[in-house]
Scaffold this active site. Structure first.
Site, PDB file in Angstrom:
ATOM      1  N   THR A 143       0.838  -1.200   0.000  1.00 50.48           N
ATOM      2  CA  THR A 143       0.000   0.000   0.000  1.00 50.48           C
ATOM      3  C   THR A 143       0.875   1.253   0.000  1.00 50.48           C
ATOM      4  O   THR A 143       2.089   1.188   0.219  1.00 50.48           O
ATOM      5  CB  THR A 143      -0.932  -0.016   1.225  1.00 50.48           C
ATOM      6  OG1 THR A 143      -0.159  -0.212   2.405  1.00 50.48           O
ATOM      7  CG2 THR A 143      -1.954  -1.128   1.109  1.00 50.48           C
ATOM      8  N   ASP A 189      -5.998  -2.853  -0.658  1.00 48.83           N
ATOM      9  CA  ASP A 189      -6.076  -4.298  -0.414  1.00 48.83           C
ATOM     10  C   ASP A 189      -6.669  -5.023  -1.617  1.00 48.83           C
ATOM     11  O   ASP A 189      -6.253  -6.141  -1.954  1.00 48.83           O
ATOM     12  CB  ASP A 189      -6.916  -4.571   0.837  1.00 48.83           C
ATOM     13  CG  ASP A 189      -6.237  -4.059   2.099  1.00 48.83           C
ATOM     14  OD1 ASP A 189      -5.021  -3.819   2.052  1.00 48.83           O
ATOM     15  OD2 ASP A 189      -6.931  -3.892   3.124  1.00 48.83           O
TER      16      ASP A 189
END
Length: 307
Positions: free
Chosen positions: A35, A67
């Site tokens: 991320t 995600d």
């Protein structure tokens, strides 16, 4: 070799930073993805212009779809492992994405470490795999080939059956054989073959005719007499058997009970019923001149219970 994802929730980011600093020499050998915040953390420590370091995809923040992007890499067969420091004590707005990511990792049989302890153990495996070079496939297979959970094969088979049924014009669900009823015990089966059924009261079994004609349990005359005079107990099983006696024959019994063989009027005992733990005791005020039969006792007890 496939990418290695680094992900950490907000309260776990300090632990992720310490982890990256500790195992930088190993992590640099892999294409790192993750991320946005985690990738910035890696680039600030390792630099962005080092030709020896190959960065993978920089995903957005987790709540904004990061995600889901990592899960997409997994589905595209470009993710070999994931280190995901999960915060177990905080609520997450993208909990559905987290669950999906972890579920797909299990479906793809991908190496996953969800806390610092398991991640540290994984680093020793990665170090050993890097030292072995070309023979490392057996140690970290998900980085080199597509794997799947053992449950996936069964799922694919069910999907193939559903597709075949749709093509045939049938219901998508496979026609599963109807569950067969358990075979009754041998004694009960014999009763059923003879046109009877078995009614159980505790450990006792009473034979009941299918047409409705009920067979009474065998009690000795002495037990009946002593029960009528309040000198003994009637077990629950025997009482239940007596209560099963045919009530349709009450009119016939009443006509037969008007007088006995000697022509004397029978004094029906006045009884009081007291319930006990193991049976029912009947106390009579007057003693009957003639012995009551099984049907008479059953009807009398039934009337006393109704009152």
């Amino acid at each position: 070799m496939r990418q290695l994802a680094l992900v950490a929730h907000n309260h776990m980011k300090p632990a992720m930073k310490q982890f990256i600093e500790t195992y930088s020499e190993i992590l640099k050998k892999f294409r790192i993805t993750g991320t946005q915040t985690t990738m910035k953390m890696c680039k600030s420590m390792w630099g962005e212009d080092d030709p020896a370091i190959h960065y993978g995809l920089t995903c957005t923040s987790g709540p904004l779809g990061g995600d889901a992007q990592i899960a997409a890499l997994m589905c595209m067969e470009d993710l070999g492992g994931m280190i995901f420091f999960v915060d177990p004590l905080s609520a997450h707005p993208h909990q559905a994405d987290i669950d999906s990511l972890l579920r797909l990792a299990n479906c793809g049989n991908v190496i996953v470490c969800s806390n610092p302890a398991s991640a540290s153990s994984m680093m020793h495996t990665l170090r050993s795999a890097l030292l072995k070079g070309g023979s490392a496939r057996g140690m970290i297979p998900s980085f080199f080939e597509t794997l799947e959970s053992p449950a996936v094969e069964e799922y694919k088979h069910a999907q193939a059956v559903a597709l075949a049924n749709v093509i045939k014009g049938e219901s998508p669900a496979a026609a599963a054989p109807a569950p067969q009823a358990a075979e009754p015990p041998k004694e009960e089966k014999k009763m059923m073959d003879a046109g009877k059924r078995a009614v159980s009261f505790g450990d006792d079994v009473v034979e009941v005719d299918v047409k409705g004609e009920k067979h009474r349990s065998e009690l000795s005359d002495t037990v009946v007499d002593r029960a009528l005079m309040g000198q003994s107990m009637i077990s629950c099983a025997d009482l239940e058997a007596l209560l099963l006696l045919d009530t349709d024959s009450e009119d016939e019994d009443d006509s037969d009970d008007d007088s006995d063989e000697t022509g004397e009027v029978v004094a029906v005992p006045t009884a009081k019923v007291s319930k006990g733990l193991f049976g029912i005791r009947t106390k009579t005020a007057t003693k009957s001149k003639s012995r009551m039969g099984m049907k008479k006792l059953g009807k009398s007890v039934r009337k006393m219970i109704i009152k």
